[in-house]
Scaffold this motif. Structure first.
Motif, mmCIF file in Angstrom:
data_model
loop_
_atom_site.group_PDB
_atom_site.id
_atom_site.type_symbol
_atom_site.label_atom_id
_atom_site.label_comp_id
_atom_site.label_asym_id
_atom_site.label_seq_id
_atom_site.Cartn_x
_atom_site.Cartn_y
_atom_site.Cartn_z
ATOM 1 N N PHE A 260 9.697 27.752 -29.580
ATOM 2 C CA PHE A 260 9.940 26.948 -30.771
ATOM 3 C C PHE A 260 11.306 27.248 -31.404
ATOM 4 O O PHE A 260 11.987 26.351 -31.893
ATOM 5 C CB PHE A 260 8.816 27.184 -31.790
ATOM 6 N N MET A 261 11.699 28.530 -31.382
ATOM 7 C CA MET A 261 12.966 28.902 -32.034
ATOM 8 C C MET A 261 14.172 28.193 -31.415
ATOM 9 O O MET A 261 15.206 28.032 -32.061
ATOM 10 C CB MET A 261 13.161 30.421 -32.002
ATOM 11 N N TRP A 262 14.035 27.760 -30.152
ATOM 12 C CA TRP A 262 15.132 27.051 -29.487
ATOM 13 C C TRP A 262 14.827 25.568 -29.264
ATOM 14 O O TRP A 262 15.560 24.876 -28.579
ATOM 15 C CB TRP A 262 15.435 27.707 -28.134
ATOM 16 N N MET A 263 13.734 25.112 -29.816
ATOM 17 C CA MET A 263 13.312 23.728 -29.561
ATOM 18 C C MET A 263 14.169 22.731 -30.345
ATOM 19 O O MET A 263 14.333 22.868 -31.559
ATOM 20 C CB MET A 263 11.841 23.561 -29.953
ATOM 21 N N THR A 264 14.708 21.761 -29.633
ATOM 22 C CA THR A 264 15.547 20.757 -30.299
ATOM 23 C C THR A 264 14.658 19.687 -30.947
ATOM 24 O O THR A 264 13.491 19.522 -30.584
ATOM 25 C CB THR A 264 16.474 20.069 -29.285
ATOM 26 N N GLN A 265 15.267 18.959 -31.865
ATOM 27 C CA GLN A 265 14.574 17.839 -32.509
ATOM 28 C C GLN A 265 14.100 16.837 -31.443
ATOM 29 O O GLN A 265 12.994 16.292 -31.515
ATOM 30 C CB GLN A 265 15.550 17.145 -33.479
ATOM 31 N N LYS A 266 14.932 16.619 -30.436
ATOM 32 C CA LYS A 266 14.592 15.667 -29.359
ATOM 33 C C LYS A 266 13.363 16.142 -28.581
ATOM 34 O O LYS A 266 12.459 15.356 -28.282
ATOM 35 C CB LYS A 266 15.794 15.503 -28.424
ATOM 36 N N ASP A 267 13.326 17.441 -28.253
ATOM 37 C CA ASP A 267 12.175 17.983 -27.512
ATOM 38 C C ASP A 267 10.891 17.859 -28.325
ATOM 39 O O ASP A 267 9.818 17.617 -27.780
ATOM 40 C CB ASP A 267 12.401 19.455 -27.155
ATOM 41 N N TRP A 268 11.013 18.053 -29.621
ATOM 42 C CA TRP A 268 9.849 17.921 -30.507
ATOM 43 C C TRP A 268 9.410 16.456 -30.589
ATOM 44 O O TRP A 268 8.257 16.114 -30.305
ATOM 45 C CB TRP A 268 10.203 18.447 -31.901
ATOM 46 N N SER A 269 10.352 15.589 -30.944
ATOM 47 C CA SER A 269 10.024 14.179 -31.209
ATOM 48 C C SER A 269 9.536 13.438 -29.974
ATOM 49 O O SER A 269 8.600 12.648 -30.045
ATOM 50 C CB SER A 269 11.239 13.441 -31.780
ATOM 51 N N SER A 270 10.169 13.683 -28.828
ATOM 52 C CA SER A 270 9.804 12.913 -27.629
ATOM 53 C C SER A 270 8.360 13.203 -27.207
ATOM 54 O O SER A 270 7.621 12.290 -26.825
ATOM 55 C CB SER A 270 10.769 13.207 -26.480
ATOM 56 N N VAL A 271 7.960 14.460 -27.327
ATOM 57 C CA VAL A 271 6.591 14.833 -26.938
ATOM 58 C C VAL A 271 5.573 14.277 -27.937
ATOM 59 O O VAL A 271 4.539 13.723 -27.551
ATOM 60 C CB VAL A 271 6.476 16.370 -26.789
#
Length: 243
Positions: free
Chosen positions: A98-109
């Protein structure tokens, strides 16, 4: 013409569900895919080889406008068709801490799993209620129940669908429309190809990964008339890894 739609139906668990429905039920299958037309056509061919009927529908479940447009076009061309079964299977992973998770990785999933569930189910919900019969089955994951490190986005998306499953089930049970979720553990598909199976198997009491066909057998039961008193449930299929 009575129909069943399976999102993400071209590969893996989605494909196995399409084939099992073709084998055991009399539904015309709507096989949704996003990018791999070749795989979708192969699935359709296998559905027909089993004596079933179907067609492929290309749309991204996360794109509300696209879902609306494609499904509206299909509905207008098939005015006699009744969709009785909705299987929300489409989902993606984009793993990482999570500490390295981008907004894109969060939103797309989140968009694919959770908003995809909304976009597709919302389109068909009025018809299901009008017809006073329907089966909605949401494919979730053990990650949505216990949380999986490195998958905060995926765990959140699947947990969200689990909450939606339980709430929607209570809203529409009177109309003979059931809503259930199926939560697979480790299943042999392209999504698990890169995992260290030797190590992971040690965590599974059944001592093996599950097969997509085993998940499909469970879904086939849930979309049948035999399951009419089961609703709002999350059914684990994970070899005892989370029990």
């Amino acid at each position: 013409m009575k129909c069943a739609i399976v999102t993400g139906g071209s590969r893996g668990i989605g494909k196995a569900i399409c084939l099992k429905i073709a084998e055991e039920h009399q539904y015309h299958l709507l096989i949704n895919y996003h990018s791999n037309e070749k795989a979708a056509l192969e699935t359709l061919q296998e559905v027909r080889a089993l004596g079933g009927t179907g067609e492929i529908l290309k749309f991204d479940v996360a794109n509300a406008d696209e879902v609306q447009k494609v499904l509206t076009d299909w509905t207008e061309k098939n005015k006699e068709a009744i969709v009785e079964v909705v299987v929300n299977n489409a989902g993606i992973t984009s793993d990482g801490l999570f500490m390295w998770m981008t907004q894109k990785d969060w939103s797309s999933v989140i968009n694919t799993s959770l908003n995809g569930f909304y976009n597709v189910t919302q389109f068909f919900i009025n018809q299901l209620l009008r017809n006073r019969y329907g089966r909605i089955v949401n494919i979730v994951s053990v990650s949505g129940l216990k949380g999986t490190p490195g998958q905060t986005n995926y765990s959140a998306a699947k947990a969200g669908i689990i909450g939606a499953t339980k709430a929607l089930a209570q809203e529409i049970a009177k109309r003979n429309v059931t809503v259930n979720a199926v939560a697979p553990g480790f299943i042999e598909t392209e999504m698990t190809d890169d995992l260290d199976k030797k190590e992971l198997v040690k965590l599974i009491p059944a001592n093996r990964f599950g097969k997509a066909e085993e998940v499909a057998d469970l879904v086939s039961f849930l979309v049948s008339k035999k399951s009419s008193y089961i609703t709002g449930e999350v059914i684990n299929i994970n070899g005892g890894i989370y029990s």
